[in-house]
Design a protein around this motif. Structure first.
Motif, PDB file in Angstrom:
ATOM      1  N   GLY A 226       0.787  -1.221   0.000  1.00 19.14           N
ATOM      2  CA  GLY A 226       0.000   0.000   0.000  1.00 19.14           C
ATOM      3  C   GLY A 226       0.820   1.272   0.000  1.00 19.14           C
ATOM      4  N   SER A 227       2.131   1.174  -0.258  1.00 20.84           N
ATOM      5  CA  SER A 227       2.968   2.376  -0.187  1.00 20.84           C
ATOM      6  C   SER A 227       3.881   2.514  -1.400  1.00 20.84           C
ATOM      7  N   PHE A 228       3.498   1.928  -2.529  1.00 23.27           N
ATOM      8  CA  PHE A 228       4.295   2.124  -3.740  1.00 23.27           C
ATOM      9  C   PHE A 228       4.295   3.609  -4.112  1.00 23.27           C
ATOM     10  N   ASN A 229       5.464   4.096  -4.585  1.00 20.80           N
ATOM     11  CA  ASN A 229       5.571   5.487  -5.011  1.00 20.80           C
ATOM     12  C   ASN A 229       6.489   5.575  -6.218  1.00 20.80           C
ATOM     13  N   CYS A 230       6.968   6.781  -6.533  1.00 24.76           N
ATOM     14  CA  CYS A 230       7.770   6.997  -7.740  1.00 24.76           C
ATOM     15  C   CYS A 230       9.235   6.634  -7.508  1.00 24.76           C
ATOM     16  N   SER A 231       9.479   5.476  -6.964  1.00 20.57           N
ATOM     17  CA  SER A 231      10.844   5.029  -6.711  1.00 20.57           C
ATOM     18  C   SER A 231      11.546   4.700  -8.021  1.00 20.57           C
ATOM     19  N   PRO A 232      12.848   4.987  -8.134  1.00 17.45           N
ATOM     20  CA  PRO A 232      13.591   4.587  -9.336  1.00 17.45           C
ATOM     21  C   PRO A 232      13.946   3.107  -9.341  1.00 17.45           C
ATOM     22  N   VAL A 233      13.583   2.381  -8.253  1.00 17.15           N
ATOM     23  CA  VAL A 233      13.947   0.960  -8.130  1.00 17.15           C
ATOM     24  C   VAL A 233      12.716   0.075  -8.151  1.00 17.15           C
ATOM     25  N   VAL A 234      11.671   0.421  -7.375  1.00 22.63           N
ATOM     26  CA  VAL A 234      10.462  -0.395  -7.262  1.00 22.63           C
ATOM     27  C   VAL A 234       9.250   0.524  -7.389  1.00 22.63           C
ATOM     28  N   GLN A 235       8.300   0.172  -8.253  1.00 26.68           N
ATOM     29  CA  GLN A 235       7.026   0.868  -8.364  1.00 26.68           C
ATOM     30  C   GLN A 235       5.918  -0.165  -8.440  1.00 26.68           C
ATOM     31  N   GLY A 236       4.667   0.270  -8.242  1.00 30.09           N
ATOM     32  CA  GLY A 236       3.587  -0.690  -8.365  1.00 30.09           C
ATOM     33  C   GLY A 236       2.274  -0.148  -7.860  1.00 30.09           C
ATOM     34  N   ILE A 237       1.237  -1.012  -7.894  1.00 31.93           N
ATOM     35  CA  ILE A 237      -0.105  -0.718  -7.389  1.00 31.93           C
ATOM     36  C   ILE A 237      -0.551  -1.938  -6.590  1.00 31.93           C
ATOM     37  N   SER A 238      -0.832  -1.750  -5.305  1.00 34.47           N
ATOM     38  CA  SER A 238      -1.218  -2.850  -4.426  1.00 34.47           C
ATOM     39  C   SER A 238      -2.643  -3.299  -4.723  1.00 34.47           C
ATOM     40  N   SER A 239      -2.983  -4.499  -4.250  1.00 33.12           N
ATOM     41  CA  SER A 239      -4.338  -5.018  -4.424  1.00 33.12           C
ATOM     42  C   SER A 239      -5.322  -4.123  -3.678  1.00 33.12           C
ATOM     43  N   GLY A 240      -6.402  -3.677  -4.394  1.00 29.41           N
ATOM     44  CA  GLY A 240      -7.400  -2.818  -3.777  1.00 29.41           C
ATOM     45  C   GLY A 240      -7.041  -1.349  -3.809  1.00 29.41           C
ATOM     46  N   PHE A 241      -5.990  -0.975  -4.524  1.00 31.41           N
ATOM     47  CA  PHE A 241      -5.570   0.426  -4.655  1.00 31.41           C
ATOM     48  C   PHE A 241      -5.683   0.864  -6.115  1.00 31.41           C
ATOM     49  N   THR A 242      -5.645   2.179  -6.314  1.00 32.03           N
ATOM     50  CA  THR A 242      -5.663   2.717  -7.678  1.00 32.03           C
ATOM     51  C   THR A 242      -4.596   3.789  -7.812  1.00 32.03           C
ATOM     52  N   ASP A 243      -4.155   4.000  -9.052  1.00 37.74           N
ATOM     53  CA  ASP A 243      -3.261   5.106  -9.398  1.00 37.74           C
ATOM     54  C   ASP A 243      -4.045   6.040 -10.305  1.00 37.74           C
ATOM     55  N   ILE A 244      -3.958   7.360 -10.079  1.00 36.24           N
ATOM     56  CA  ILE A 244      -4.737   8.329 -10.859  1.00 36.24           C
ATOM     57  C   ILE A 244      -3.806   9.413 -11.398  1.00 36.24           C
ATOM     58  N   TYR A 245      -3.957   9.693 -12.688  1.00 36.11           N
ATOM     59  CA  TYR A 245      -3.304  10.854 -13.305  1.00 36.11           C
ATOM     60  C   TYR A 245      -4.409  11.792 -13.787  1.00 36.11           C
ATOM     61  N   TYR A 246      -4.420  13.016 -13.226  1.00 34.14           N
ATOM     62  CA  TYR A 246      -5.455  13.971 -13.595  1.00 34.14           C
ATOM     63  C   TYR A 246      -5.056  14.769 -14.836  1.00 34.14           C
ATOM     64  N   GLN A 247      -6.074  15.412 -15.441  1.00 39.08           N
ATOM     65  CA  GLN A 247      -5.900  16.050 -16.743  1.00 39.08           C
ATOM     66  C   GLN A 247      -4.876  17.176 -16.750  1.00 39.08           C
ATOM     67  N   TYR A 248      -4.617  17.794 -15.609  1.00 40.24           N
ATOM     68  CA  TYR A 248      -3.694  18.924 -15.583  1.00 40.24           C
ATOM     69  C   TYR A 248      -2.231  18.492 -15.571  1.00 40.24           C
ATOM     70  N   LEU A 249      -1.957  17.174 -15.443  1.00 39.01           N
ATOM     71  CA  LEU A 249      -0.579  16.700 -15.445  1.00 39.01           C
ATOM     72  C   LEU A 249      -0.038  16.618 -16.870  1.00 39.01           C
ATOM     73  N   ASP A 250       1.287  16.675 -16.974  1.00 37.30           N
ATOM     74  CA  ASP A 250       1.961  16.703 -18.272  1.00 37.30           C
ATOM     75  C   ASP A 250       1.602  15.486 -19.110  1.00 37.30           C
TER      76      ASP A 250
END
Length: 794
Positions: A226-250
């Motif tokens: 539940g704590s994946f982030n923008c690491s240069p080594v490990v990234q991901g999405i845990s079970s039951g979690f979501t990742d969101i990119y909103y329209q104002y991002l590049d």
């Protein structure tokens, strides 16, 4: 900026409650398999596209921009995309120490930027798949594409995560990925992270029937940490979690092409479009939502604009123009398709204006033309004829003009032999000044036209770019000669005479040079000569040594071309020691630092060059065709051999292995022995000589961590026949009652998986009818042992 603070608070609360204690990436005790009742399974993610952001207008959803007036947002459909994980396991990616710049591969240390492009290199990644066997949790790392550093974000993004398109519906296609594309998106990469839970963003996570899933609906909720982030080594999405990119991002937008119409469209989001990642369900990665564009081009209008009143005098003209606009096409009632037409003809005109936004028809526009007098046809006459009365439908009050006219009579005997123009001038009731004309022919009735010229004399095969004289013999009674020439030939001098000078330009191919004889009584039929440009044939295929080195010249040759007097070779810039220019065989040294170049040759006949014949030549050896060796090994497995077939011209071989692995022996040769460490990655090889190399061949190597204690104990198994076409048989030693068989391609994508009941010396027939030609890996698990075999499908 992402709402990181709320996500971190939620994660701290979740972790502190101990929810993950008995189901984690190191403890499988309370983890639940996808298959009910099973305790031995892969815990895979299942990625979908969240619907709510694509149904919301505004900063957290969709914003449409017109083509102008919005600065950098001109013509963009900015969208927000949510990618929930509703599977039993996490989506977890880990970096390797292998970097790719185009066709070049780097091991160990990444270049700051790619040498040829100046762009950041791509870093190859692995997907970590967790496996539950009772209470024991193990994992397998498999190739899963790449990630790239994004300077505008300041962190790594996983490449090819999603593909966004704006499409129109094709009712004959059930697959929306086959619908026509209007616009495509720019955002293909995500920094994969646990942005929030399915309960926090209710409605983002749904099952196959559309039921909303909250945290309590996930038996392995939070698996992954539940704590994946923008690491240069490990990234991901845990079970039951979501990742969101909103329209104002590049990059979160779809480009709406200039000229797109307002109306109904469909936003299609395709998650993991190239199937790099292994999931529970590979069929639910596409989401389609309707969207109505309102800021683009409305339906067209059609208006006819005239350069003056609709009434014109005879001989005058009027210009009719359609309204201008982007992407318009025009269809006039006259058949013209230009925006404007010029007419002298009375009639009713309409215009149809068409764009991809529809079609519109103008109101009719009427053009009236003043009446014009007509002069009755005057036949040819002899010079001895008496005066002829000039008559016709001519209005009163007009006047005749021209020589040899008395009153309304024309005098042929005074006019003499030839053609004479007579004109009737008048002004009509609408003040239009106009006239009618006629040609009066006066002939010497005692003569006749000349005979056909006997021949045309001149060169049959002229050189392009030259000027040549052509002539004919005297024709009795002829007073002039008229010449006609083909395309790309011009008459320099002599038109009217029996000798003419013709210029042939570089584009001339062939055609007829013709002449007719003429006098006052008429002209003869033409006499012609067919001429063709004197261009030699294109040389045949080039042969010779195309793979050289910096100390051996490249040698090339062609067969002689009939009629050619020499051959012009075009060598690479900087080539030295050139021999044989002008002949059919040449030699030269490749320029320093050039891996490959094109060499061309044309044949020359003293007149022109032929079309070129070209071939690529190389200063370094070819890329090795295939790396031979196992694609699946155990962590810390020792003395594993890899080899390539010797490459012509190579003097050494440069090998690379995954981080933590070592090359025991063979570096510099075409065969090495490797002691593996704990990390999966790539075994790669490039063939080299003093000139360089022409690319690196790589083999993805996966760590099979399901073997107990990572032991190197392998299952006794074989494939026969191999290579195979329609089928192959798998023979397995007796170890247990079942065997799990998986077939993957060389980038790690599973193509087939099945569990079989087996007996002593079991034979399993594998159907290969649906497999393309190429290399595959067949992995067998049975009784705690494993074996991976390389299969060749022909």
């Amino acid at each position: 900026m992402r709402k990181i603070t709320s996500v971190l608070i939620l994660l701290l609360l979740t972790v502190s409650s101990g929810v993950f204690a008995q189901c984690s990436t190191t403890n499988a005790t309370s983890c639940v398999c996808d298959s009910s009742g099973s305790t031995n399974c892969d815990l895979l993610p299942d990625m979908i596209v969240g619907r709510p952001p694509l149904l919301t207008n505004g900063s957290n959803g969709i914003i449409e921009y017109a083509q102008t007036g919005n600065g950098s947002n001109n013509g963009l459909l900015r969208i927000s995309v949510s990618t929930p994980n509703i599977g039993h396991g996490p989506l977890e990616v880990r970096t390797t120490s292998t970097y790719v710049c185009g066709t070049d591969t780097f091991f160990g240390t990444s270049p700051g930027t790619c040498p040829n492009s100046g762009l950041p290199p791509k870093q190859l990644i692995m997907q970590r798949v967790y496996h539950k066997n009772g209470n024991v949790m193990t994992y397998t790392d498999r190739p899963a594409g790449s990630m790239t550093y994004h300077p505008s974000h300041g962190h790594m993004h996983v490449d090819d995560w999603g593909l966004y398109t704006l499409r129109t519906m094709d009712s004959l296609q059930s697959d929306p990925l086959q619908w026509p594309i209007v616009g495509t998106g720019a955002k293909l990469a995500f920094c994969l992270m646990d942005y929030g839970t399915c309960s926090t963003y209710a409605g983002h996570c749904v099952d196959s029937t559309g039921n909303i899933l909250l945290n309590g609906n996930f038996p392995n909720f939070g698996l992954g940490g539940g704590s994946f982030n923008c690491s240069p080594v490990v990234q991901g999405i845990s079970s039951g979690f979501t990742d969101i990119y909103y329209q104002y991002l590049d990059g979160m937008y779809i480009t709406i092409p200039n000229g797109t119409c307002n109306g109904q469209y469909y936003i299609v989001v395709n998650l993991d479009p190239y199937n790099y990642f292994l999931e529970e369900d590979e069929t639910n990665n596409v989401l389609v939502v309707p969207y109505t564009l309102t800021q683009q081009i409305p339906p067209p209008t059609a208006v006819i604009n005239a350069s003056g009143p609709g009434f014109i005098c005879s001989g005058d003209s009027i210009i009719l123009s359609g309204n201008s606009g982007f992407g318009y096409s025009y269809s006039w009632s006259t058949g013209a398709t230009t925006q404007s037409i010029t007419t002298q003809t009375a009639g009713i005109y309409t215009l149809t204006v068409t764009t991809n936004c529809g079609a519109a028809v103008s109101s009719p526009f009427t053009v009236s033309v003043s009446a014009q007098a007509a002069i009755s046809p005057i036949p040819s006459m002899c010079d001895s004829s008496t005066s002829v009365l000039l008559t016709g439908g001519i209005p009163a009050g007009g006047t005749w003009s021209g020589q040899y006219i008395t009153g309304n009579y024309f005098n042929p005997s005074a006019a003499g032999i030839g053609q004479h123009t007579v004109t009737y001038n008048y002004t009509d009731a609408n003040s239009c000044s106009t006239s009618a004309q006629a040609i009066v022919s006066v002939n010497d009735c005692s003569c006749a036209p000349p005979a056909v010229p006997v021949k045309v004399k001149g060169v049959l095969k002229p050189c392009p770019g030259t000027a040549i004289n052509y002539s004919t013999l005297d024709v009795n009674g002829a007073t002039n000669y008229t010449w006609t020439v083909p395309q790309h030939v011009s008459i320099v001098a002599g038109q009217g005479a029996k000798t003419v000078k013709l210029a042939f330009d570089s584009l001339f191919v062939s055609g007829d040079v013709c002449v007719v004889a003429g006098n006052n009584c008429g002209t003869s039929a033409p006499r012609c000569k067919t001429v063709s440009a004197n261009i030699p044939k294109k040389p045949g295929a080039l042969s010779g040594t195309i793979y050289g080195n910096c100390s051996t010249p490249v040698s090339l040759s062609i067969n002689p071309v009939s009629g050619a007097t020499s051959y012009n070779w075009d060598f690479p810039v900087g080539a030295t020691a050139i021999t044989g220019q002008g002949t059919t065989s040449v030699g030269f040294m490749m320029p320093s630092g050039a891996a490959s170049s094109q060499v061309c040759v044309t044949s020359y006949n003293g007149c022109a060059n032929s079309a070129p014949r070209c071939i690529m030549v190389y200063s370094g050896p070819k890329k090795p065709p295939t790396i031979l060796g196992p694609a699946v090994v155990c962590a810390n497995q020792q003395n594993v051999t890899y080899a390539v077939v010797p490459v012509n011209g190579a003097t050494t071989y440069l090998w690379g292995v995954p981080s933590g692995s070592t090359i025991v022996s063979g570096q510099g040769t075409n065969s090495i022995v490797v002691n593996f460490g704990p990390n999966a990655g790539y075994v790669a090889c490039s063939a080299r000589n003093v000139c360089g190399n022409n690319g690196t061949r790589g083999l993805a190597v996966t760590m099979n961590c399901r073997l107990e204690d990572n032991a190197a104990e392998l299952l006794d198994a074989r494939l026969q026949p191999n290579p195979a076409s329609d089928y192959t048989e798998l023979f397995i030693e007796k170890g247990s009652n079942t065997a799990e068989v998986t077939i993957t391609n060389l980038i790690g994508k599973d193509l087939f998986s099945e569990t079989y009941n087996i007996s002593d010396n079991a034979s399993i027939k594998l159907d290969l009818a649906g497999f393309s030609k190429g290399f595959y890996l067949v992995t067998i698990h049975s009784a705690g042992k494993a074996k991976t075999l390389r299969l060749v499908v022909e």
